[in-house]
Design a protein around this motif. Structure first.
Motif, mmCIF file in Angstrom:
data_model
loop_
_atom_site.group_PDB
_atom_site.id
_atom_site.type_symbol
_atom_site.label_atom_id
_atom_site.label_comp_id
_atom_site.label_asym_id
_atom_site.label_seq_id
_atom_site.Cartn_x
_atom_site.Cartn_y
_atom_site.Cartn_z
ATOM 1 N N GLY A 81 0.805 -1.194 -0.058
ATOM 2 C CA GLY A 81 -0.060 0.127 -0.016
ATOM 3 C C GLY A 81 0.866 1.215 0.045
ATOM 4 N N CYS A 82 0.516 2.031 -0.881
ATOM 5 C CA CYS A 82 1.430 3.547 -0.854
ATOM 6 C C CYS A 82 0.210 4.624 -1.514
ATOM 7 N N PRO A 83 0.229 5.885 -1.025
ATOM 8 C CA PRO A 83 -0.754 6.797 -1.601
ATOM 9 C C PRO A 83 0.187 7.529 -2.892
ATOM 10 N N CYS A 84 1.262 6.961 -3.433
ATOM 11 C CA CYS A 84 1.959 7.726 -4.427
ATOM 12 C C CYS A 84 1.384 7.742 -5.944
ATOM 13 N N ASN A 85 0.387 6.770 -6.154
ATOM 14 C CA ASN A 85 -0.271 6.484 -7.379
ATOM 15 C C ASN A 85 -1.689 6.349 -7.152
ATOM 16 N N ALA A 86 -2.532 6.575 -8.291
ATOM 17 C CA ALA A 86 -3.916 6.289 -8.162
ATOM 18 C C ALA A 86 -4.493 4.947 -7.983
ATOM 19 N N SER A 87 -3.611 3.888 -7.765
ATOM 20 C CA SER A 87 -4.242 2.456 -7.733
ATOM 21 C C SER A 87 -3.889 2.232 -6.096
ATOM 22 N N GLY A 88 -3.363 3.236 -5.176
ATOM 23 C CA GLY A 88 -3.208 3.017 -3.933
ATOM 24 C C GLY A 88 -1.889 2.228 -3.493
#
Length: 129
Positions: A81-88
């Protein structure tokens, strides 16, 4: 952004599909083949018992010194999980022989930084503005 209308899609075996952009003729070559428009990993259409099925693209070998083949029982497939891209987040592949981990899409350090300005609650899931 308009999403692919899956019921109307009639792909042939061997085509690449992006969830947002439909059939892709010229994929971007990264850790996996990806959509050149959004860098999301593609689905490959394959023929299984007479039906067209979708298979998620994955790296063939690890990036370790011995470049182990990433086949069933030799790889752990996961999600970071990571907020750096649209897929999350990022799809990950860990080699069970050497521990090498590859992931896609590429991590964007600037986009992953905390943001507390206007609209922060809309930008990062779970964050209250």
């Amino acid at each position: 952004m308009e999403r692919t209308d899956w019921p109307l899609l009639r792909p042939a075996p061997g085509q690449w599909i992006c969830a947002d952009h439909g059939t892709i003729d010229r994929p971007y070559a990264g850790v996996v083949l990806a959509c050149p428009n959004c860098l999301v990993g593609l689905l490959r259409t394959v023929l299984v018992r007479g039906q067209v099925m979708y298979r998620e693209e994955a790296p063939e070998r690890c990036a370790g010194p011995e470049q182990h083949l990433l086949v069933a029982d030799a790889v752990l497939v996961g999600w970071i999980g990571c907020p750096c891209n649209a897929s999350g987040g990022h799809r990950s592949w860990a080699c069970r022989s050497c521990g090498d981990v590859q992931s896609w899409p590429p991590h964007d350090v600037a986009a992953a930084q905390p943001y507390f300005g206007p609209g922060a609650g809309d930008r990062v899931p779970g964050m209250v503005s």
